[in-house]
Design a protein around this motif. Sequence first.
Motif, short mmCIF file in Angstrom:
data_model
loop_
_atom_site.label_atom_id
_atom_site.label_comp_id
_atom_site.label_asym_id
_atom_site.label_seq_id
_atom_site.Cartn_x
_atom_site.Cartn_y
_atom_site.Cartn_z
N ALA A 25 5.55 -6.93 2.24
CA ALA A 25 6.84 -7.55 1.92
C ALA A 25 6.93 -7.96 0.45
CB ALA A 25 7.07 -8.77 2.81
N ASP A 26 5.78 -8.11 -0.21
CA ASP A 26 5.79 -8.55 -1.61
C ASP A 26 5.99 -7.39 -2.58
OD1 ASP A 26 3.21 -7.58 -0.85
OD2 ASP A 26 2.35 -8.47 -2.66
N VAL A 27 6.05 -6.15 -2.07
CA VAL A 27 6.26 -4.99 -2.94
C VAL A 27 7.74 -4.62 -2.94
CG1 VAL A 27 5.73 -2.56 -3.34
CG2 VAL A 27 3.94 -4.12 -2.54
N ASP A 50 4.43 -2.20 -11.57
CA ASP A 50 3.09 -2.66 -11.20
C ASP A 50 2.34 -1.62 -10.39
OD1 ASP A 50 3.52 -5.29 -12.32
OD2 ASP A 50 4.77 -5.73 -10.57
N LEU A 51 3.09 -0.75 -9.73
CA LEU A 51 2.49 0.23 -8.82
C LEU A 51 3.38 1.46 -8.76
CD1 LEU A 51 0.50 1.07 -6.57
CD2 LEU A 51 1.83 -0.33 -4.98
N LEU A 52 2.74 2.64 -8.70
CA LEU A 52 3.47 3.89 -8.68
C LEU A 52 3.01 4.73 -7.50
CD1 LEU A 52 5.43 5.84 -10.16
CD2 LEU A 52 3.48 6.59 -11.54
N VAL A 76 -1.89 4.12 -9.48
CA VAL A 76 -1.11 5.20 -8.89
C VAL A 76 -1.66 5.52 -7.50
CG1 VAL A 76 -0.33 7.58 -9.14
CG2 VAL A 76 -0.70 6.18 -11.18
N ILE A 77 -0.79 5.53 -6.51
CA ILE A 77 -1.17 5.98 -5.17
C ILE A 77 -0.53 7.35 -4.97
CG2 ILE A 77 -0.97 5.56 -2.70
CD1 ILE A 77 -0.89 2.58 -3.29
N PHE A 78 -1.36 8.38 -4.91
CA PHE A 78 -0.84 9.73 -4.74
C PHE A 78 -0.48 9.98 -3.29
CE2 PHE A 78 -3.31 10.19 -8.66
CZ PHE A 78 -2.36 10.81 -9.45
N LEU A 107 -1.23 3.27 4.39
CA LEU A 107 -0.40 2.70 3.33
C LEU A 107 -0.80 1.26 3.05
CD1 LEU A 107 2.06 2.92 1.44
CD2 LEU A 107 3.49 2.23 3.38
N LYS A 108 -0.99 0.48 4.10
CA LYS A 108 -1.37 -0.92 3.93
C LYS A 108 -2.71 -1.06 3.22
CE LYS A 108 -1.86 -5.30 6.44
NZ LYS A 108 -3.04 -5.71 5.66
N LYS A 109 -3.68 -0.24 3.61
CA LYS A 109 -5.00 -0.28 2.98
C LYS A 109 -4.90 0.07 1.49
CE LYS A 109 -7.60 0.83 7.18
NZ LYS A 109 -8.40 1.87 7.88
N ALA A 110 -4.09 1.06 1.17
CA ALA A 110 -3.95 1.47 -0.22
C ALA A 110 -3.31 0.37 -1.06
CB ALA A 110 -3.10 2.75 -0.30
N ILE A 111 -2.27 -0.25 -0.52
CA ILE A 111 -1.60 -1.33 -1.26
C ILE A 111 -2.52 -2.54 -1.38
CG2 ILE A 111 0.33 -2.96 -1.22
CD1 ILE A 111 2.00 -0.78 0.10
N ASP A 112 -3.26 -2.85 -0.33
CA ASP A 112 -4.23 -3.96 -0.38
C ASP A 112 -5.29 -3.70 -1.45
OD1 ASP A 112 -2.93 -5.35 1.59
OD2 ASP A 112 -4.30 -4.77 3.21
N LYS A 113 -5.69 -2.45 -1.57
CA LYS A 113 -6.68 -2.09 -2.59
C LYS A 113 -6.13 -2.35 -3.99
CE LYS A 113 -9.40 1.87 -4.18
NZ LYS A 113 -9.72 3.29 -3.94
N VAL A 114 -4.89 -1.96 -4.21
CA VAL A 114 -4.26 -2.18 -5.52
C VAL A 114 -4.09 -3.68 -5.77
CG1 VAL A 114 -2.16 -1.85 -6.87
CG2 VAL A 114 -3.09 0.03 -5.52
N ARG A 115 -3.67 -4.42 -4.75
CA ARG A 115 -3.49 -5.86 -4.88
C ARG A 115 -4.82 -6.55 -5.24
NH1 ARG A 115 -1.60 -6.62 -0.27
NH2 ARG A 115 0.64 -6.58 -0.71
N SER A 116 -5.89 -6.12 -4.59
CA SER A 116 -7.21 -6.67 -4.88
C SER A 116 -7.64 -6.35 -6.30
CB SER A 116 -8.22 -6.11 -3.88
OG SER A 116 -9.52 -6.54 -4.16
#
Length: 256
Positions: A25-27, A50-52, A76-78, A107-116
């Motif tokens: 929700a924060d993205v 912040d994220l692509l 970048v998340i491809f 998707l959640k794992k990828a975004i969590d990785k970027v957030r971390s």
Amino acid sequence: MNAVIVEDESLIAEEMQSNIASVAADVQVLDVLPSLKAARKWFMNNAEPDLLFMDIRLSDGLSFELFDQFTLQCPVIFCTAYEEYAIRAFKVNGVDYLLKPVQEDDLKKAIDKVRSMKESRSFIPGDLQQLVQYFSNPALAKAQYKERFIISSNNKWTPVETKDIAVFFKDNLNYVYTFNGDKLIYDFSALEEIEEVLDPNLFFRANRQAIININSVHSVKPHGNQKLMVQLKQPLKLEVDISREKAPLFKKWMDR
């Protein structure tokens, strides 16, 4: 976090936006860019997000061309239909990938990785450029694809060239169909094993049962609820379903 999606398939982009809203929700998605041309214009007039989220193959070229014009520091998340093994060799911290059709858990794992990564103030490694160079050089990728399969039958081994295989099909038994109509039993435990060693430009994972060669396709017709039915060339007497989720990817795969 602010994000931008580079994706030329509107249905996939819409689904991506919906999934992002569901798992993070924060993205906030600032924009969806449907082409290289649109992406170039956007980055010329806006600060990088912040994220692509970035597809690899767009209607007007490879999205990696953006890196030639812009120095992008954002994670970048491809989002790609390329095979997992090829990506895996170049996977780096801060840069992840999602195989289409996108799964919410991935998707959640990828975004969590970027957030971390952002919380720890990590930097994106220079291996991103290596990833760009890899996909910009088809010869490098092609060298890793399997050229032939050894089929065991009647107490003998028979080599079958990969280019001569029309369909891999998993049923009660596992089969390889060749273009001349041969139906051969081939021992594999999962289609994922086969998918990893095939050229994605030549083969497409149609559904849970089949991987088809692009040269085996005779015709395609709509088949209820936005699904597709693929009729394979003679002497093959097979029809293969393409799911609603995979239909846009299949259209892009065929139309190139």
